[in-house]
Each structure stands twice: as structure tokens, then as C-alpha cells.
Write a protein that holds these residues in place. Structure first.
Motif, mmCIF file in Angstrom:
data_model
loop_
_atom_site.group_PDB
_atom_site.id
_atom_site.type_symbol
_atom_site.label_atom_id
_atom_site.label_comp_id
_atom_site.label_asym_id
_atom_site.label_seq_id
_atom_site.Cartn_x
_atom_site.Cartn_y
_atom_site.Cartn_z
ATOM 1 N N ASN A 14 0.843 -1.196 0.000
ATOM 2 C CA ASN A 14 0.000 0.000 0.000
ATOM 3 C C ASN A 14 0.878 1.245 0.000
ATOM 4 O O ASN A 14 1.948 1.256 0.597
ATOM 5 C CB ASN A 14 -0.901 0.034 1.238
ATOM 6 N N CYS A 15 0.393 2.288 -0.645
ATOM 7 C CA CYS A 15 1.072 3.581 -0.616
ATOM 8 C C CYS A 15 1.155 4.032 0.845
ATOM 9 O O CYS A 15 0.157 3.976 1.567
ATOM 10 C CB CYS A 15 0.292 4.605 -1.437
ATOM 11 N N ASP A 19 -2.683 4.986 1.144
ATOM 12 C CA ASP A 19 -3.102 3.599 1.318
ATOM 13 C C ASP A 19 -3.604 2.930 0.037
ATOM 14 O O ASP A 19 -4.232 1.875 0.093
ATOM 15 C CB ASP A 19 -4.148 3.477 2.435
ATOM 16 N N ALA A 20 -3.327 3.532 -1.137
ATOM 17 C CA ALA A 20 -3.696 2.880 -2.403
ATOM 18 C C ALA A 20 -2.979 1.538 -2.489
ATOM 19 O O ALA A 20 -1.819 1.419 -2.097
ATOM 20 C CB ALA A 20 -3.323 3.751 -3.592
ATOM 21 N N GLU A 21 -3.654 0.542 -2.989
ATOM 22 C CA GLU A 21 -3.057 -0.777 -3.185
ATOM 23 C C GLU A 21 -2.327 -0.802 -4.519
ATOM 24 O O GLU A 21 -2.578 0.026 -5.400
ATOM 25 C CB GLU A 21 -4.135 -1.851 -3.148
ATOM 26 N N GLN A 24 -3.738 0.441 -7.974
ATOM 27 C CA GLN A 24 -4.791 1.445 -7.778
ATOM 28 C C GLN A 24 -4.202 2.848 -7.867
ATOM 29 O O GLN A 24 -3.053 3.077 -7.491
ATOM 30 C CB GLN A 24 -5.446 1.295 -6.408
ATOM 31 N N HIS A 26 -3.522 6.668 -6.827
ATOM 32 C CA HIS A 26 -3.405 7.425 -5.577
ATOM 33 C C HIS A 26 -4.613 8.347 -5.453
ATOM 34 O O HIS A 26 -5.203 8.751 -6.460
ATOM 35 C CB HIS A 26 -2.143 8.298 -5.594
ATOM 36 N N TRP A 56 -0.138 3.326 -7.851
ATOM 37 C CA TRP A 56 0.854 2.800 -6.927
ATOM 38 C C TRP A 56 1.392 1.480 -7.468
ATOM 39 O O TRP A 56 0.640 0.581 -7.839
ATOM 40 C CB TRP A 56 0.240 2.598 -5.540
#
Length: 112
Positions: A14-15, A19-21, A24, A26, A56
């Protein structure tokens, strides 16, 4: 192609900011997201910039290039300041290159 330090570094699922996976985009206010037109922080780009959202990948943009160029402080510690002040962003390939490397235009895929 040889393995670089960044290749051996584990991916972050995750970023660390939004928290972007992996895979996904940002969120709009994430300070890790990159403007794909300039290579700089997306928060700083103009709202009229036509670049697509940054996704990400598991590593911060520039980590792999620092390892490739040998611009590391130590294992897992890329010298991103040196990268941003010395290298050139290539919007066609969406990666940082050494200043003497030919670049492609994002819209045409041509070398400039």
C-alpha cells in the motif's frame, strides 16, 4: 539486464500516504503521487494538466532509477534528491533518465 537493488527490495503493498493498493490510483491529495507529465509531485501540477492518474506500483517513483544509476545512500535508500536535480523525466516512458538520454514524447512515442 542485471538485477538492481530496487528489484530486490520488497514491494510495499500500500502507498504509505494514501493507502492505495498496488495497481490502484493514488487519491487526489496524496503527496507520493507523481505527475506523469513532469515526474514531479502531483500536488504541484496545474489543474489543467492532462496527465493520467498515477498508480501505486509498490515503490516510489524513482527508486528503480536510483538503483540503476548507482545513486543509493545504502541498501533500500535511494538518493531521490540527486535524481530529481540531476536526471530528466521522460514522459513517454514515465521514468527518470540520465541527462544525456534521448527522450520520447508522451503523445507521439517519438524520440526527441
Amino acid at each position: 539486464m542485471t538485477a538492481h537493488t530496487a528489484d530486490a527490495m520488497p514491494l510495499e503493498p500500500n502507498c504509505p500516504k494514501c493507502d492505495a493498493e498496488i495497481g490502484q490510483a493514488h487519491n487526489a491529495r496524496c503527496d507520493v503521487a507523481t505527475c506523469l507529465a513532469t515526474g514531479l509531485q502531483r500536488l504541484d501540477h496545474p489543474p489543467t494538466c492532462p496527465c493520467p492518474p498515477d498508480v501505486w506500483t509498490g515503490q516510489r517513483v524513482g527508486t528503480a532509477e536510483c538503483a540503476e544509476f548507482g545513486w543509493m545512500f545504502g541498501p533500500g535508500l535511494p538518493d531521490l534528491n540527486r535524481l530529481f536535480t540531476t536526471a530528466t523525466w521522460d514522459p513517454g516512458t514515465r521514468r527518470w533518465t540520465r541527462p544525456d538520454t534521448p527522450h520520447t514524447t508522451a503523445s507521439e512515442g517519438e524520440t526527441r
